[in-house]
Design a protein around this motif. Structure first.
Motif, PDB file in Angstrom:
ATOM      1  N   ALA A  17     -14.509  -1.952  -0.303  1.00 52.16           N
ATOM      2  CA  ALA A  17     -14.495  -1.719  -1.791  1.00 52.16           C
ATOM      3  C   ALA A  17     -15.402  -0.405  -2.109  1.00 52.16           C
ATOM      4  CB  ALA A  17     -14.697  -2.932  -2.767  1.00 52.16           C
ATOM      5  N   LEU A  18     -15.167   0.580  -2.190  1.00 54.02           N
ATOM      6  CA  LEU A  18     -16.097   1.538  -2.426  1.00 54.02           C
ATOM      7  C   LEU A  18     -16.211   2.234  -3.766  1.00 54.02           C
ATOM      8  CD1 LEU A  18     -17.814   4.008  -1.136  1.00 54.02           C
ATOM      9  CD2 LEU A  18     -15.800   5.426  -1.214  1.00 54.02           C
ATOM     10  N   PHE A  19     -17.290   1.750  -4.249  1.00 54.99           N
ATOM     11  CA  PHE A  19     -17.599   1.884  -5.812  1.00 54.99           C
ATOM     12  C   PHE A  19     -18.219   3.188  -6.212  1.00 54.99           C
ATOM     13  CE2 PHE A  19     -17.599  -2.527  -5.155  1.00 54.99           C
ATOM     14  CZ  PHE A  19     -17.110  -3.164  -6.329  1.00 54.99           C
ATOM     15  N   ASP A  23     -20.262   4.506 -12.338  1.00 54.86           N
ATOM     16  CA  ASP A  23     -19.614   3.700 -13.566  1.00 54.86           C
ATOM     17  C   ASP A  23     -19.000   2.618 -13.172  1.00 54.86           C
ATOM     18  OD1 ASP A  23     -17.189   4.534 -12.331  1.00 54.86           O
ATOM     19  OD2 ASP A  23     -16.821   6.068 -13.845  1.00 54.86           O
ATOM     20  N   GLY A  24     -19.286   2.226 -11.681  1.00 51.45           N
ATOM     21  CA  GLY A  24     -18.472   0.795 -11.193  1.00 51.45           C
ATOM     22  C   GLY A  24     -17.043   0.755 -10.823  1.00 51.45           C
ATOM     23  N   ARG A  25     -16.289   1.883 -11.130  1.00 52.84           N
ATOM     24  CA  ARG A  25     -15.018   2.041 -10.669  1.00 52.84           C
ATOM     25  C   ARG A  25     -14.917   1.993  -9.083  1.00 52.84           C
ATOM     26  NH1 ARG A  25     -12.251   7.008 -13.265  1.00 52.84           N
ATOM     27  NH2 ARG A  25     -14.687   7.874 -12.815  1.00 52.84           N
ATOM     28  N   VAL A  26     -13.696   1.397  -8.650  1.00 51.38           N
ATOM     29  CA  VAL A  26     -13.592   1.508  -7.122  1.00 51.38           C
ATOM     30  C   VAL A  26     -12.509   2.435  -6.673  1.00 51.38           C
ATOM     31  CG1 VAL A  26     -14.207  -0.882  -6.801  1.00 51.38           C
ATOM     32  CG2 VAL A  26     -11.528  -0.177  -7.078  1.00 51.38           C
ATOM     33  N   TRP A  27     -12.585   2.966  -5.300  1.00 49.04           N
ATOM     34  CA  TRP A  27     -11.624   4.174  -4.800  1.00 49.04           C
ATOM     35  C   TRP A  27     -10.443   3.432  -4.661  1.00 49.04           C
ATOM     36  CZ3 TRP A  27      -8.893   5.102  -0.743  1.00 49.04           C
ATOM     37  CH2 TRP A  27      -8.564   6.535  -0.356  1.00 49.04           C
ATOM     38  N   LEU A  28      -9.286   3.885  -5.178  1.00 46.40           N
ATOM     39  CA  LEU A  28      -7.898   3.365  -4.743  1.00 46.40           C
ATOM     40  C   LEU A  28      -6.992   4.468  -4.116  1.00 46.40           C
ATOM     41  CD1 LEU A  28      -7.391   1.895  -8.355  1.00 46.40           C
ATOM     42  CD2 LEU A  28      -7.507   0.687  -6.201  1.00 46.40           C
ATOM     43  N   GLY A  29      -6.593   4.069  -2.891  1.00 47.89           N
ATOM     44  CA  GLY A  29      -5.777   5.189  -2.215  1.00 47.89           C
ATOM     45  C   GLY A  29      -4.014   4.520  -2.468  1.00 47.89           C
ATOM     46  N   MET A  30      -3.296   5.651  -2.573  1.00 42.16           N
ATOM     47  CA  MET A  30      -1.720   5.578  -2.662  1.00 42.16           C
ATOM     48  C   MET A  30      -1.318   5.647  -1.359  1.00 42.16           C
ATOM     49  SD  MET A  30       1.168   7.572  -4.981  1.00 42.16           S
ATOM     50  CE  MET A  30       0.949   9.036  -3.914  1.00 42.16           C
ATOM     51  N   ARG A  31      -0.843   4.436  -0.708  1.00 38.84           N
ATOM     52  CA  ARG A  31      -0.141   4.426   0.688  1.00 38.84           C
ATOM     53  C   ARG A  31       0.529   5.471   1.019  1.00 38.84           C
ATOM     54  NH1 ARG A  31      -1.473   1.011   4.133  1.00 38.84           N
ATOM     55  NH2 ARG A  31       0.622   0.702   5.071  1.00 38.84           N
ATOM     56  N   TRP A 131      -9.965   6.633  -8.842  1.00 34.24           N
ATOM     57  CA  TRP A 131     -10.935   5.719  -9.138  1.00 34.24           C
ATOM     58  C   TRP A 131     -10.077   5.020 -10.315  1.00 34.24           C
ATOM     59  CZ3 TRP A 131     -14.928   5.641  -6.157  1.00 34.24           C
ATOM     60  CH2 TRP A 131     -15.531   6.667  -5.681  1.00 34.24           C
ATOM     61  N   GLY A 132     -10.303   3.533 -10.051  1.00 29.72           N
ATOM     62  CA  GLY A 132      -9.841   2.550 -10.889  1.00 29.72           C
ATOM     63  C   GLY A 132     -10.552   1.325 -11.025  1.00 29.72           C
ATOM     64  N   ALA A 133      -9.964   0.542 -11.869  1.00 31.95           N
ATOM     65  CA  ALA A 133     -11.126  -0.827 -12.173  1.00 31.95           C
ATOM     66  C   ALA A 133     -10.981  -1.733 -10.970  1.00 31.95           C
ATOM     67  CB  ALA A 133     -10.476  -1.599 -13.504  1.00 31.95           C
ATOM     68  N   PRO A 138      -5.708  -6.402  -7.536  1.00 32.79           N
ATOM     69  CA  PRO A 138      -4.667  -7.591  -7.099  1.00 32.79           C
ATOM     70  C   PRO A 138      -3.410  -7.181  -7.761  1.00 32.79           C
ATOM     71  CG  PRO A 138      -6.596  -8.520  -7.878  1.00 32.79           C
ATOM     72  CD  PRO A 138      -6.905  -7.247  -8.204  1.00 32.79           C
ATOM     73  N   GLU A 139      -3.088  -6.357  -8.949  1.00 24.35           N
ATOM     74  CA  GLU A 139      -1.826  -6.236  -9.390  1.00 24.35           C
ATOM     75  C   GLU A 139      -1.113  -5.126  -8.687  1.00 24.35           C
ATOM     76  OE1 GLU A 139      -0.206  -8.290 -11.273  1.00 24.35           O
ATOM     77  OE2 GLU A 139      -1.781  -9.516 -10.951  1.00 24.35           O
ATOM     78  N   LEU A 140      -1.838  -4.328  -7.944  1.00 22.68           N
ATOM     79  CA  LEU A 140      -1.486  -3.053  -7.299  1.00 22.68           C
ATOM     80  C   LEU A 140      -1.094  -3.199  -5.955  1.00 22.68           C
ATOM     81  CD1 LEU A 140      -4.303  -0.516  -8.422  1.00 22.68           C
ATOM     82  CD2 LEU A 140      -2.041  -0.688  -9.633  1.00 22.68           C
ATOM     83  N   ILE A 141      -1.548  -4.233  -5.408  1.00 25.76           N
ATOM     84  CA  ILE A 141      -1.272  -4.713  -3.896  1.00 25.76           C
ATOM     85  C   ILE A 141      -0.024  -5.389  -3.718  1.00 25.76           C
ATOM     86  CG2 ILE A 141      -2.664  -6.673  -3.741  1.00 25.76           C
ATOM     87  CD1 ILE A 141      -2.780  -3.940  -1.252  1.00 25.76           C
TER      88      ILE A 141
END
Length: 163
Positions: A17-19, A23-31, A131-133, A138-141
């Motif tokens: 989890a890369l913050f 602002d505390g969001r995390v890095w999200l990657g689209m597979r 960046w996302g919350a 859990p809802e994205l995975i």
């Protein structure tokens, strides 16, 4: 009484989890080349034989995102496991693994966004990023990984808050 899980049947893996630095969001990657709806995830990958877990997490973070500028914030305790679904007949299941056992690491990104390079390693894992919350992850995975993501979110929720 809870049955013990035979951890030898699970492939060793790390998640990151890369913050965001402020602002505390995390890095999200689209597979890469994966259709919605469950095509976003955090960086993760296998642990090489004899490799230290934090070293594996930093290696996977770099290979999948190009990021080297990251400060360790924390990690989960023990192994978090998930089973591959029966229809998952990829190479990992073919090698005899029932699923994966993961240790998750939380890092704060300390670099510039120009450092992010999805082709840094040559083996592309992600087509896009944002960046996302943390609590949306859990809802994205994919559903079979959801329980591990929920436990990771609970462990790292304090890092998602801004001061």
């Amino acid at each position: 009484m809870t049955a013990q899980i035979d951890l030898s049947l699970y492939r060793p893996n790390v998640g990151v989890a890369l913050f965001h630095p402020t602002d505390g969001r995390v890095w999200l990657g689209m597979r890469h080349k994966q259709e919605p709806p469950y095509n976003w995830q955090l960086p993760q990958g296998g642990v090489d034989e004899g490799e230290d877990l934090e070293t594996a997490a930093r290696r996977e973070l770099y290979e999948e995102t190009g990021v080297k500028s990251a400060q360790l914030l924390g990690r989960t305790e023990g192994w978090l496991t998930y089973d591959y679904p029966p229809e998952f007949m990829g190479t990992k299941r073919a090698r005899g693994y029932l699923g994966q056992k993961q240790v998750w690491f939380a890092f704060r990104f300390t670099g510039d966004e120009g450092e992010i390079d999805l082709a840094a390693h040559g083996d592309i894992e992600f087509d896009a990023w944002r960046w996302g919350a943390l609590d949306e992850t859990p809802e994205l995975i994919v559903p079979f990984k959801r329980g591990v993501y929920e436990r990771m979110v609970a462990a790292f929720s304090g890092f998602a808050r801004t001061a």
